[in-house]
Motif scaffolding. Structure first.
Motif, PDB file in Angstrom:
ATOM      1  N   PRO A  98       8.421  -0.341  13.977  1.00 12.61           N
ATOM      2  CA  PRO A  98       7.146  -0.168  14.699  1.00 12.61           C
ATOM      3  C   PRO A  98       6.983  -1.193  15.821  1.00 12.61           C
ATOM      4  O   PRO A  98       7.450  -2.328  15.725  1.00 12.61           O
ATOM      5  N   THR A  99       6.338  -0.768  16.883  1.00 16.17           N
ATOM      6  CA  THR A  99       5.952  -1.673  17.963  1.00 16.17           C
ATOM      7  C   THR A  99       4.514  -2.123  17.723  1.00 16.17           C
ATOM      8  O   THR A  99       3.655  -1.302  17.404  1.00 16.17           O
ATOM      9  N   VAL A 100       4.271  -3.405  17.883  1.00 15.44           N
ATOM     10  CA  VAL A 100       2.906  -3.912  17.793  1.00 15.44           C
ATOM     11  C   VAL A 100       2.295  -3.854  19.189  1.00 15.44           C
ATOM     12  O   VAL A 100       2.834  -4.434  20.139  1.00 15.44           O
ATOM     13  N   ILE A 101       1.183  -3.150  19.319  1.00 15.30           N
ATOM     14  CA  ILE A 101       0.546  -2.884  20.606  1.00 15.30           C
ATOM     15  C   ILE A 101      -0.819  -3.561  20.653  1.00 15.30           C
ATOM     16  O   ILE A 101      -1.594  -3.479  19.704  1.00 15.30           O
ATOM     17  N   VAL A 102      -1.094  -4.230  21.774  1.00 12.04           N
ATOM     18  CA  VAL A 102      -2.443  -4.749  22.004  1.00 12.04           C
ATOM     19  C   VAL A 102      -3.259  -3.651  22.665  1.00 12.04           C
ATOM     20  O   VAL A 102      -2.912  -3.163  23.747  1.00 12.04           O
ATOM     21  N   ALA A 103      -4.341  -3.251  22.024  1.00  7.35           N
ATOM     22  CA  ALA A 103      -5.157  -2.157  22.542  1.00  7.35           C
ATOM     23  C   ALA A 103      -5.953  -2.603  23.758  1.00  7.35           C
ATOM     24  O   ALA A 103      -6.541  -3.682  23.773  1.00  7.35           O
ATOM     25  N   ASP A 104      -5.966  -1.782  24.782  1.00  7.87           N
ATOM     26  CA  ASP A 104      -6.794  -2.018  25.955  1.00  7.87           C
ATOM     27  C   ASP A 104      -8.265  -1.964  25.513  1.00  7.87           C
ATOM     28  O   ASP A 104      -8.675  -1.060  24.792  1.00  7.87           O
ATOM     29  N   SER A 105      -9.050  -2.953  25.945  1.00  8.31           N
ATOM     30  CA  SER A 105     -10.452  -3.002  25.508  1.00  8.31           C
ATOM     31  C   SER A 105     -11.390  -2.229  26.423  1.00  8.31           C
ATOM     32  O   SER A 105     -12.613  -2.304  26.275  1.00  8.31           O
ATOM     33  N   SER A 106     -10.840  -1.456  27.382  1.00  8.31           N
ATOM     34  CA  SER A 106     -11.692  -0.639  28.252  1.00  8.31           C
ATOM     35  C   SER A 106     -12.419   0.421  27.440  1.00  8.31           C
ATOM     36  O   SER A 106     -11.872   0.999  26.501  1.00  8.31           O
ATOM     37  N   GLN A 107     -13.664   0.675  27.837  1.00  6.39           N
ATOM     38  CA  GLN A 107     -14.436   1.741  27.211  1.00  6.39           C
ATOM     39  C   GLN A 107     -14.569   2.951  28.123  1.00  6.39           C
ATOM     40  O   GLN A 107     -14.797   4.057  27.655  1.00  6.39           O
ATOM     41  N   HIS A 108     -14.438   2.703  29.448  1.00  6.13           N
ATOM     42  CA  HIS A 108     -14.638   3.793  30.405  1.00  6.13           C
ATOM     43  C   HIS A 108     -13.432   4.006  31.318  1.00  6.13           C
ATOM     44  O   HIS A 108     -13.110   5.139  31.653  1.00  6.13           O
ATOM     45  N   LEU A 109     -12.779   2.901  31.709  1.00  7.55           N
ATOM     46  CA  LEU A 109     -11.636   3.022  32.618  1.00  7.55           C
ATOM     47  C   LEU A 109     -10.412   3.558  31.877  1.00  7.55           C
ATOM     48  O   LEU A 109     -10.323   3.438  30.650  1.00  7.55           O
ATOM     49  N   PRO A 110      -9.451   4.134  32.603  1.00  7.75           N
ATOM     50  CA  PRO A 110      -8.195   4.561  31.960  1.00  7.75           C
ATOM     51  C   PRO A 110      -7.533   3.371  31.284  1.00  7.75           C
ATOM     52  O   PRO A 110      -7.420   2.296  31.867  1.00  7.75           O
ATOM     53  N   THR A 111      -7.109   3.557  30.052  1.00  8.49           N
ATOM     54  CA  THR A 111      -6.562   2.441  29.284  1.00  8.49           C
ATOM     55  C   THR A 111      -5.097   2.197  29.612  1.00  8.49           C
ATOM     56  O   THR A 111      -4.370   3.079  30.042  1.00  8.49           O
ATOM     57  N   ARG A 112      -4.695   0.927  29.417  1.00  6.94           N
ATOM     58  CA  ARG A 112      -3.303   0.534  29.557  1.00  6.94           C
ATOM     59  C   ARG A 112      -2.826   0.060  28.193  1.00  6.94           C
ATOM     60  O   ARG A 112      -3.599  -0.029  27.251  1.00  6.94           O
ATOM     61  N   SER A 113      -1.574  -0.289  28.093  1.00  8.35           N
ATOM     62  CA  SER A 113      -1.043  -0.808  26.835  1.00  8.35           C
ATOM     63  C   SER A 113      -0.166  -2.010  27.105  1.00  8.35           C
ATOM     64  O   SER A 113       0.462  -2.102  28.160  1.00  8.35           O
ATOM     65  N   SER A 114      -0.112  -2.913  26.147  1.00 11.25           N
ATOM     66  CA  SER A 114       0.743  -4.090  26.269  1.00 11.25           C
ATOM     67  C   SER A 114       1.810  -4.047  25.188  1.00 11.25           C
ATOM     68  O   SER A 114       1.499  -3.905  24.013  1.00 11.25           O
ATOM     69  N   GLY A 115       3.064  -4.162  25.584  1.00 12.34           N
ATOM     70  CA  GLY A 115       4.152  -4.180  24.618  1.00 12.34           C
ATOM     71  C   GLY A 115       4.601  -2.797  24.194  1.00 12.34           C
ATOM     72  O   GLY A 115       5.239  -2.635  23.166  1.00 12.34           O
ATOM     73  N   LEU A 116       4.270  -1.777  24.981  1.00  9.55           N
ATOM     74  CA  LEU A 116       4.569  -0.410  24.600  1.00  9.55           C
ATOM     75  C   LEU A 116       6.029  -0.056  24.867  1.00  9.55           C
ATOM     76  O   LEU A 116       6.557  -0.297  25.935  1.00  9.55           O
ATOM     77  N   LEU A 117       6.674   0.518  23.874  1.00  6.07           N
ATOM     78  CA  LEU A 117       8.005   1.100  24.027  1.00  6.07           C
ATOM     79  C   LEU A 117       7.902   2.549  23.577  1.00  6.07           C
ATOM     80  O   LEU A 117       7.536   2.832  22.441  1.00  6.07           O
ATOM     81  N   ASP A 118       8.159   3.477  24.478  1.00  4.81           N
ATOM     82  CA  ASP A 118       7.948   4.900  24.190  1.00  4.81           C
ATOM     83  C   ASP A 118       8.806   5.385  23.021  1.00  4.81           C
ATOM     84  O   ASP A 118       9.901   4.898  22.787  1.00  4.81           O
ATOM     85  N   GLY A 119       8.266   6.367  22.318  1.00  3.30           N
ATOM     86  CA  GLY A 119       8.997   6.989  21.226  1.00  3.30           C
ATOM     87  C   GLY A 119       8.984   6.187  19.946  1.00  3.30           C
ATOM     88  O   GLY A 119       9.787   6.441  19.050  1.00  3.30           O
ATOM     89  N   ARG A 120       8.081   5.248  19.832  1.00  7.59           N
ATOM     90  CA  ARG A 120       8.051   4.365  18.670  1.00  7.59           C
ATOM     91  C   ARG A 120       6.780   4.582  17.869  1.00  7.59           C
ATOM     92  O   ARG A 120       5.744   4.961  18.389  1.00  7.59           O
ATOM     93  N   SER A 121       6.840   4.297  16.557  1.00  8.94           N
ATOM     94  CA  SER A 121       5.611   4.211  15.784  1.00  8.94           C
ATOM     95  C   SER A 121       4.916   2.919  16.182  1.00  8.94           C
ATOM     96  O   SER A 121       5.559   1.964  16.627  1.00  8.94           O
ATOM     97  N   ARG A 122       3.601   2.863  16.033  1.00  8.41           N
ATOM     98  CA  ARG A 122       2.847   1.749  16.587  1.00  8.41           C
ATOM     99  C   ARG A 122       1.896   1.140  15.566  1.00  8.41           C
ATOM    100  O   ARG A 122       1.353   1.825  14.713  1.00  8.41           O
ATOM    101  N   ILE A 123       1.698  -0.149  15.708  1.00  8.43           N
ATOM    102  CA  ILE A 123       0.618  -0.866  15.026  1.00  8.43           C
ATOM    103  C   ILE A 123      -0.261  -1.414  16.137  1.00  8.43           C
ATOM    104  O   ILE A 123       0.184  -2.234  16.943  1.00  8.43           O
ATOM    105  N   ILE A 124      -1.503  -0.968  16.201  1.00 11.34           N
ATOM    106  CA  ILE A 124      -2.396  -1.337  17.293  1.00 11.34           C
ATOM    107  C   ILE A 124      -3.327  -2.455  16.844  1.00 11.34           C
ATOM    108  O   ILE A 124      -4.006  -2.339  15.817  1.00 11.34           O
TER     109      ILE A 124
END
Length: 306
Positions: free
Chosen positions: A196-222
């Motif tokens: 699993p990749t550990v992802i820091v969740a974007d704290s935006s509530q209205h803007l398009p969200t981004r991700s930190s530490g994302l590797l595509d095709g992986r299971s995630r822990i947010i």
């Protein structure tokens, strides 16, 4: 509606209590004794109570008088503070300055600036908050903060001024006893697909969200912040990129180890951001200081430019 208890009456009551004498209070207040006696008598008449025990030689408060004095002093103090705040605002200093620090940074580099600021303007209340990725920009555009330190990427709204601080170094990190640490480097991305990749969740509530530490095709822990991401990876719950300056201790004691992938690590440009329309003197002070500084990725600190 007329007030039964005025600030003048409370100031008079306070002076008598401190000086233990109507005459001494009159001297302090630059009044004649009869004016002081009249003020207290009028207050007693309006309230329908006796504030002083007149059977005694010294000015001694009754139980009700002590209650009025105790609560009245809170009112006097609040009045003084309000007056100071009004004068402060009239001089251009903010009553409250809201500083948002992006999760990629720790608050430590900012504390010295706050300490310096308090020496020249102690009456401005500093409110710190933490946001992640796009959440920092959103806090600025939604007027939930006046200044962002460590804003990632480019501004997402108009009217925003920027000062580049530098670049955060990210490296791929895993727990020291993680199975990936036993493989030869550099690791192909395919070698980490089972973890699993550990992802820091974007704290935006209205803007398009981004991700930190994302590797595509992986299971995630947010997780909600870089601090939580570091903790999760130290426990071996997942893997991912981390800012090197935030994990120096974990690397030193062997909780984490850095691995090399066959793809380059992500770039981490960070900036200071504020609304151009904000002309507060406190904000201006912080901006001027921060424009003299840069982020040292090795030290993980804000340092003055040479």
């Amino acid at each position: 509606m007329s007030l039964l208890i005025t600030l003048d009456a409370l100031q008079t009551l306070d002076a008598i209590a401190r000086r233990h004498s109507f005459a001494a209070a009159a001297q302090e207040l630059h009044r004649v004794p009869s004016a002081v006696s009249y003020t207290i008598s009028k207050l007693e008449e309006d309230l329908g109570v006796e504030l002083f025990d007149r059977r005694r030689r010294k000015a001694e408060l009754t139980a009700i008088g002590r209650l009025v004095l105790e609560q009245g002093r809170h009112i006097l103090k609040a009045s003084e503070e309000l007056t100071a705040l009004v004068r402060q605002a009239a001089d251009g200093w903010e009553v409250e300055l809201r500083i948002c620090i992006d999760s990629v940074l720790s608050c430590d580099p900012v504390y010295e600036l706050i300490e310096e600021f308090q020496r020249i303007q102690p009456k401005t209340e500093i409110r710190l908050s933490e946001e992640v990725l796009g959440g920092s920009w959103e806090a600025l555009s939604d007027d939930r903060c006046d200044l962002v330190i460590g804003a990632a990427g480019e501004a997402t709204a108009s009217g925003v001024a920027l000062h580049a601080l530098g670049q955060v170094n990210f490296e791929f990190a895993v727990a020291a006893d993680h199975p990936l640490a036993q493989l030869p480097m550099p690791l192909p991305v395919s070698a980490i697909q089972d973890y699993p990749t550990v992802i820091v969740a974007d704290s935006s509530q209205h803007l398009p969200t981004r991700s930190s530490g994302l590797l595509d095709g992986r299971s995630r822990i947010i997780v909600p912040s870089i601090t939580h991401k570091i903790a999760a990876q130290c426990k071996g719950l997942g893997v991912g990129y981390l800012p090197v300056h935030r994990i120096a201790q974990e690397l030193a004691v062997g909780k984490l180890t850095l691995l090399t992938l066959d793809t380059p690590p992500p770039l981490g440009d960070i900036s200071v951001a504020w609304q151009r329309s904000n002309k507060g003197r406190g904000l201006k002070w912080f901006i001027e200081r921060l424009k003299q500084m840069q982020f040292d990725a090795t030290l993980g600190a804000l340092t003055y430019r040479r």
